[in-house]
Design a protein around this motif. Structure first.
Motif, PDB file in Angstrom:
ATOM      1  N   GLN A  89       1.357  12.120  -9.762  1.00 26.46           N
ATOM      2  CA  GLN A  89       0.770  13.440  -9.707  1.00 26.46           C
ATOM      3  C   GLN A  89       1.824  14.517  -9.990  1.00 26.46           C
ATOM      4  O   GLN A  89       1.595  15.465 -10.743  1.00 26.46           O
ATOM      5  CB  GLN A  89       0.160  13.668  -8.331  1.00 26.46           C
ATOM      6  CG  GLN A  89      -1.202  13.049  -8.184  1.00 26.46           C
ATOM      7  CD  GLN A  89      -1.803  13.348  -6.837  1.00 26.46           C
ATOM      8  OE1 GLN A  89      -1.143  13.994  -5.993  1.00 26.46           O
ATOM      9  NE2 GLN A  89      -3.037  12.934  -6.637  1.00 26.46           N
ATOM     10  N   GLN A  90       2.927  14.289  -9.389  1.00 34.64           N
ATOM     11  CA  GLN A  90       4.010  15.277  -9.640  1.00 34.64           C
ATOM     12  C   GLN A  90       4.347  15.343 -11.113  1.00 34.64           C
ATOM     13  O   GLN A  90       4.551  16.431 -11.706  1.00 34.64           O
ATOM     14  CB  GLN A  90       5.258  14.927  -8.837  1.00 34.64           C
ATOM     15  CG  GLN A  90       5.159  15.325  -7.369  1.00 34.64           C
ATOM     16  CD  GLN A  90       6.364  14.876  -6.598  1.00 34.64           C
ATOM     17  OE1 GLN A  90       7.305  14.303  -7.140  1.00 34.64           O
ATOM     18  NE2 GLN A  90       6.379  15.175  -5.297  1.00 34.64           N
ATOM     19  N   LEU A  91       4.402  14.199 -11.680  1.00 30.71           N
ATOM     20  CA  LEU A  91       4.688  14.159 -13.112  1.00 30.71           C
ATOM     21  C   LEU A  91       3.645  14.915 -13.903  1.00 30.71           C
ATOM     22  O   LEU A  91       3.982  15.708 -14.792  1.00 30.71           O
ATOM     23  CB  LEU A  91       4.714  12.715 -13.590  1.00 30.71           C
ATOM     24  CG  LEU A  91       6.081  12.065 -13.665  1.00 30.71           C
ATOM     25  CD1 LEU A  91       5.957  10.604 -14.064  1.00 30.71           C
ATOM     26  CD2 LEU A  91       6.972  12.779 -14.660  1.00 30.71           C
ATOM     27  N   SER A  92       2.458  14.705 -13.571  1.00 29.51           N
ATOM     28  CA  SER A  92       1.406  15.386 -14.332  1.00 29.51           C
ATOM     29  C   SER A  92       1.494  16.876 -14.130  1.00 29.51           C
ATOM     30  O   SER A  92       1.331  17.674 -15.069  1.00 29.51           O
ATOM     31  CB  SER A  92       0.032  14.840 -13.928  1.00 29.51           C
ATOM     32  OG  SER A  92      -0.196  15.057 -12.561  1.00 29.51           O
TER      33      SER A  92
ATOM     34  N   MET B  66       3.761   5.858  -5.490  1.00 27.48           N
ATOM     35  CA  MET B  66       3.612   5.896  -6.930  1.00 27.48           C
ATOM     36  C   MET B  66       2.577   6.912  -7.330  1.00 27.48           C
ATOM     37  O   MET B  66       2.754   7.660  -8.304  1.00 27.48           O
ATOM     38  CB  MET B  66       3.218   4.519  -7.439  1.00 27.48           C
ATOM     39  CG  MET B  66       4.406   3.611  -7.548  1.00 27.48           C
ATOM     40  SD  MET B  66       4.105   2.138  -8.501  1.00 27.48           S
ATOM     41  CE  MET B  66       3.527   2.803 -10.003  1.00 27.48           C
ATOM     42  N   GLU B  67       1.520   6.949  -6.580  1.00 30.30           N
ATOM     43  CA  GLU B  67       0.498   7.927  -6.890  1.00 30.30           C
ATOM     44  C   GLU B  67       1.062   9.329  -6.831  1.00 30.30           C
ATOM     45  O   GLU B  67       0.847  10.155  -7.720  1.00 30.30           O
ATOM     46  CB  GLU B  67      -0.657   7.806  -5.882  1.00 30.30           C
ATOM     47  CG  GLU B  67      -1.722   6.828  -6.267  1.00 30.30           C
ATOM     48  CD  GLU B  67      -2.469   7.258  -7.489  1.00 30.30           C
ATOM     49  OE1 GLU B  67      -2.751   6.395  -8.334  1.00 30.30           O
ATOM     50  OE2 GLU B  67      -2.768   8.466  -7.655  1.00 30.30           O
ATOM     51  N   LYS B  68       1.782   9.569  -5.755  1.00 29.28           N
ATOM     52  CA  LYS B  68       2.366  10.909  -5.610  1.00 29.28           C
ATOM     53  C   LYS B  68       3.261  11.259  -6.781  1.00 29.28           C
ATOM     54  O   LYS B  68       3.189  12.340  -7.368  1.00 29.28           O
ATOM     55  CB  LYS B  68       3.171  10.980  -4.319  1.00 29.28           C
ATOM     56  CG  LYS B  68       2.321  11.242  -3.111  1.00 29.28           C
ATOM     57  CD  LYS B  68       3.185  11.423  -1.872  1.00 29.28           C
ATOM     58  CE  LYS B  68       2.324  11.392  -0.632  1.00 29.28           C
ATOM     59  NZ  LYS B  68       3.119  11.124   0.568  1.00 29.28           N
TER      60      LYS B  68
ATOM     61  N   GLU C 264       0.825  -1.204   0.000  1.00 30.03           N
ATOM     62  CA  GLU C 264       0.000   0.000   0.000  1.00 30.03           C
ATOM     63  C   GLU C 264       0.862   1.258   0.000  1.00 30.03           C
ATOM     64  O   GLU C 264       0.631   2.210  -0.735  1.00 30.03           O
ATOM     65  CB  GLU C 264      -0.917  -0.013   1.225  1.00 30.03           C
ATOM     66  CG  GLU C 264      -2.176  -0.818   0.993  1.00 30.03           C
ATOM     67  CD  GLU C 264      -3.074  -0.840   2.208  1.00 30.03           C
ATOM     68  OE1 GLU C 264      -2.693  -0.231   3.245  1.00 30.03           O
ATOM     69  OE2 GLU C 264      -4.166  -1.437   2.128  1.00 30.03           O
ATOM     70  N   GLN C 265       1.845   1.176   0.834  1.00 28.45           N
ATOM     71  CA  GLN C 265       2.723   2.362   0.862  1.00 28.45           C
ATOM     72  C   GLN C 265       3.332   2.636  -0.499  1.00 28.45           C
ATOM     73  O   GLN C 265       3.386   3.762  -0.982  1.00 28.45           O
ATOM     74  CB  GLN C 265       3.832   2.164   1.896  1.00 28.45           C
ATOM     75  CG  GLN C 265       3.354   2.324   3.321  1.00 28.45           C
ATOM     76  CD  GLN C 265       4.413   1.898   4.308  1.00 28.45           C
ATOM     77  OE1 GLN C 265       5.530   1.522   3.915  1.00 28.45           O
ATOM     78  NE2 GLN C 265       4.093   1.963   5.590  1.00 28.45           N
ATOM     79  N   LYS C 266       3.770   1.614  -1.074  1.00 24.89           N
ATOM     80  CA  LYS C 266       4.389   1.788  -2.394  1.00 24.89           C
ATOM     81  C   LYS C 266       3.419   2.364  -3.375  1.00 24.89           C
ATOM     82  O   LYS C 266       3.756   3.227  -4.213  1.00 24.89           O
ATOM     83  CB  LYS C 266       4.929   0.450  -2.879  1.00 24.89           C
ATOM     84  CG  LYS C 266       6.249   0.117  -2.245  1.00 24.89           C
ATOM     85  CD  LYS C 266       6.876  -1.142  -2.819  1.00 24.89           C
ATOM     86  CE  LYS C 266       8.151  -1.423  -2.051  1.00 24.89           C
ATOM     87  NZ  LYS C 266       8.611  -2.803  -2.277  1.00 24.89           N
ATOM     88  N   GLU C 267       2.244   1.936  -3.258  1.00 24.09           N
ATOM     89  CA  GLU C 267       1.237   2.458  -4.166  1.00 24.09           C
ATOM     90  C   GLU C 267       1.050   3.940  -3.966  1.00 24.09           C
ATOM     91  O   GLU C 267       0.935   4.710  -4.924  1.00 24.09           O
ATOM     92  CB  GLU C 267      -0.089   1.739  -3.939  1.00 24.09           C
ATOM     93  CG  GLU C 267      -0.235   0.497  -4.783  1.00 24.09           C
ATOM     94  CD  GLU C 267      -1.635  -0.055  -4.692  1.00 24.09           C
ATOM     95  OE1 GLU C 267      -1.790  -1.293  -4.725  1.00 24.09           O
ATOM     96  OE2 GLU C 267      -2.593   0.755  -4.588  1.00 24.09           O
ATOM     97  N   MET C 268       1.005   4.305  -2.728  1.00 26.70           N
ATOM     98  CA  MET C 268       0.822   5.728  -2.462  1.00 26.70           C
ATOM     99  C   MET C 268       1.960   6.546  -3.026  1.00 26.70           C
ATOM    100  O   MET C 268       1.747   7.613  -3.623  1.00 26.70           O
ATOM    101  CB  MET C 268       0.709   5.947  -0.960  1.00 26.70           C
ATOM    102  CG  MET C 268      -0.635   5.525  -0.448  1.00 26.70           C
ATOM    103  SD  MET C 268      -0.993   6.051   1.208  1.00 26.70           S
ATOM    104  CE  MET C 268      -0.650   7.756   1.166  1.00 26.70           C
TER     105      MET C 268
END
Lengths: 259, 498
Positions: free
Chosen positions: B455-458, B450-452, B444-448
């Motif tokens: 988002q930064q990339l976007s 990755m999400e971040k 789960e942590q890893k997923e989070m």
């Protein structure tokens, strides 16, 4: 209210049978061997197996101490009468609503009995045996052999009438083939003997007999000693001529049983 | 009239045996059936039921059926198996044996043909006979006095004669006594000479039936094959009512115990070789032997627990036997003849099973028995000396206790083991669960993360895009109006915010 004409015949065709409750055949045996004579009359049930006839014949011969050569003749006689009865069986007979007069004129051992009465042919539930039992009781007949003799005689008369009605039927059928009028009166005695009910029970008649006719219908029982044989018979003859109105098939007056 | 009646009655009473039981009345009495003395031998049938016939009267006023008595001192005897008879009613026996009067359309349709007629025939026949008791009433004489068809009269007559209600003890009566012995339908407890019961006699021709007979349920008639084929039975029946019944071989000649034992020995010895078996048995054919063997009632007991069965009956006989088969079997013969069925069975079982097994079983039985005996005897002697009893008891008790304790300990230990195993299992399961949970958390942590990053990339992309646009607009602004640039710029910061 319409008066129903009772004289009208409502014929119904039934298979041949004795017009009584029990389909029993009257059998009369008269065998003579070597000067010994055996006469007997009894009622037989045609549904009994034929082996019974033989055993019955043997037993009777043994009981009466008759020699064994009686048996084949007895057998033949009984079987013949049964065969004749059975030959009628497949055919139809026509029972009209008839009331016929029957006559009893018998002498059994020492008892003489004479009687005349009306019998309803179309009543297929009639029972001559019961009638005879009542008759014997009422007339205080002590000799037990009288009863069966009367029963046989009644049955014989009924048998005669039944067989005649078969021939009536046959004639009728033949006449139908010939395309004639279906209804015609035959010359048979039975029809002539039928009492015309309308005359009796019509508007003028009544069910009750006239007093002057009572004597004709009373049964007469006489216990005679054996010496009076000849006289009795003469009296019987004269009385018979008086009372008999039409020629009714009579049974033999000397229906004697070998005691 | 009354006095004469009583005097005649007393005469008969004194003259007769003590069991006579007559009620003197001057009027024709209804004979009351007396219960027969149950153990009376049939050959000496005393007056079971006696009746004083109606006193002779000179008047002929009686009805045709009833006949006056000739000799009032006669005693009318009726065999005990017909004691059910009474003038007042129709008994079940009569209903069963003469169903033509009671069943079927003929009887049902008319009261006259049916029970009423039967009663009339029966009563008049019996009265007629009783009027002249010493004389045999013949059928012809009887039927001449009866209004009715002779077939039915004959059947009633035969029935009454067979049951002794007519012509019982009458003079030409040799055949009657023989008929007594023959009881196809045994009603009462008394069977005259029961030895001939197994023989099957044909109702029609009165001969012994051969191999098979035909039984009719409806009318309880048995016919031999010949009678059945010849339709020699009453008109009320049809061939379909009859069932074929085979007569067992045993009925022909009973197997004695000796023969049975021989048979068993032979079977044991020769097995399935029926030829030798029949030789060993002696006077029996092979098929007889086979049939008898099959019919022996021992089959189920082959499977039974032998030890229990051969409890302590077997002790005496089989223990001290060295084991020769023949001698054992020979010794069994006295046993087999014993009337005790259990002994016979035991003997048979031991013979079948073989000497070794039998002796082993017997030994075990004996030891068990002796233990039981010991205990029993110990308990018995307690009456004499309590100490012995006490010690033996405690001994017995302690042994028992120890055993019990040991058993309990073992059980406890088992329980503990089981519990520990369960515990460890559950621990293992917990650990595993934890591991899985940890893993899940990490994922789960890893997923989070990755999400971040995404988002930064976007965001970066958007910035870049805006920068490019700005650059382009700058390039185009110089020729274009200032308002257009502003209009373009406004939506962009909005887009950035979202």
């Amino acid at each position: 209210m319409k008066t129903v004409s009772l004289g009208a015949s409502r014929p119904s065709a039934v298979n041949f049978r004795m017009p009584t409750r029990d389909n029993l055949v009257p059998i009369r045996v008269d065998v003579e061997v070597d000067g010994q004579r055996y006469r007997d009359a009894f009622t037989w049930n045609p549904r009994d197996p034929d082996s019974e006839i033989i055993s019955f014949a043997k037993r009777t011969a043994k009981d009466l101490k008759l020699p064994a050569n009686f048996v084949p003749q007895m057998l033949q006689s009984i079987q013949g009468q049964l065969a004749e009865f059975r030959s009628y069986e497949g055919q139809e007979m026509q029972i009209k609503e008839k009331i016929v007069p029957l006559k009893i004129d018998l002498r059994v051992n020492n008892t003489v009995i004479r009687d005349q009465f009306l019998w309803d042919i179309s009543n297929l539930d009639s029972d001559p045996e019961e009638f005879v039992r009542t008759l014997c009781d009422d007339l205080n007949i002590t000799d037990p052999e009288v009863g069966p003799a009367i029963a046989v005689s009644i049955r014989e008369q009924l048998y005669e009438i039944a067989s005649q009605s078969v021939s009536v039927m046959r004639e009728k059928q033949m006449s139908k083939k010939g395309r004639r009028a279906p209804e015609f009166s035959s010359n048979s005695k039975a029809v002539n003997n039928a009492v015309d009910l309308f005359k009796y029970f019509g508007s003028k008649g009544s069910v009750i007999r006239k007093r002057k006719e009572w004597y004709l219908y009373e049964p007469v029982v006489d216990v005679v000693a054996s010496e009076e044989d000849g006289k009795e018979e003469a009296e019987e003859e004269s009385r018979r001529r008086e009372s008999c109105k039409s020629s009714v098939p009579l049974i033999d007056s000397d229906a004697e049983l070998q005691s | 009239m009354a006095t004469t009646a009583t005097t005649t009655v007393t005469v008969t009473v004194t003259a007769a045996a003590a069991t006579a039981n007559s009620v003197p009345t001057p009027t024709p009495p209804h004979p009351r059936p007396v219960a027969p003395p149950a153990l009376r031998a049939p050959s000496t049938l005393g007056p079971v039921k006696s009746e004083t016939p109606p006193t002779p009267s000179s008047s002929t006023a009686t009805a045709a059926a009833a006949a006056g008595a000739e000799d009032p001192s006669y005693i009318i005897t009726v065999p005990s198996y017909s004691a059910w008879f009474s003038f007042d009613s129709i008994h079940d026996t009569e209903r069963r044996l003469l169903p033509e009067f009671f069943e079927g359309e003929a009887a049902a349709a008319s009261g006259c043909r049916g029970p009423h007629a039967y009663k009339y025939y029966r009563d008049s026949l019996i009265r007629r006979f009783r009027a002249r008791p010493g004389r045999r009433l013949t059928l012809t004489e009887a039927r001449r006095g009866l209004v009715g068809d002779v077939g039915s009269v004959r059947r009633v007559f035969d029935f009454l004669e067979e049951w002794g209600l007519i012509n019982y003890g009458a003079l030409p009566s040799g055949s009657k006594q023989a008929k007594e012995k023959r009881e196809e339908v045994a009603q009462q407890s008394l069977l005259p000479s029961g030895a001939t019961v197994p023989r099957k006699l044909c109702t029609g021709c009165r001969t012994v039936c051969g191999l098979a007979y035909y039984a009719c349920d409806k009318a309880d008639i048995s016919l031999c094959t010949r009678c059945y084929v010849n339709n020699n039975y009453r008109p009320g029946l049809s061939p379909a009512n009859f069932k074929r019944v085979e007569i067992t071989e045993d009925a022909k000649s009973d197997w004695t115990d000796k023969e049975t034992l021989h048979l068993l020995e032979a079977v044991l010895h020769y097995g399935e070789d029926w030829k030798k078996v029949s030789e060993h048995v002696g006077s029996r054919l092979e098929k007889d032997c086979i049939a008898r063997f099959i019919r022996l009632p021992f089959g189920e007991q082959f499977m039974g627990p032998k030890e229990d069965r051969m409890g302590f009956e077997n002790n005496d006989d089989n223990t001290d036997e060295p084991g020769a088969d023949v001698s054992k079997r020979l010794r069994l013969t006295p046993l087999a003849d014993a009337s005790n069925p259990i002994m016979a069975q035991v003997a048979f079982l031991s013979a079948i099973v073989g000497s070794d097994v039998a002796s082993a079983a017997a030994q075990a039985a004996i030891s068990a028995q002796s233990r039981v005996d010991l205990n029993d005897s110990e308990i018995e002697t307690s009456i004499n000396s309590t100490k012995e009893e006490g010690s033996s008891h405690t001994n017995g008790l302690s042994v028992n206790d120890l055993l019990k304790e040991a058993a309990a300990n073992a059980r406890a230990q088992l329980e503990k083991e089981r519990n520990s195993i369960e515990q460890s299992l559950s621990n293992i399961v917990d650990v595993q669960m934890k591991e899985i949970q940890d893993k899940i958390c990490r994922f789960e942590q890893k997923e989070m993360l990755m999400e971040k990053e995404r988002q930064q990339l976007s965001c970066l992309r958007d910035l870049l895009f805006t920068d490019q646009l700005a650059v382009m607009q700058h390039q185009q602004r110089t020729p274009a109006a200032v308002t257009e640039c502003k209009g373009d710029e406004k939506p962009k910061p909005v887009a950035n915010m979202s």
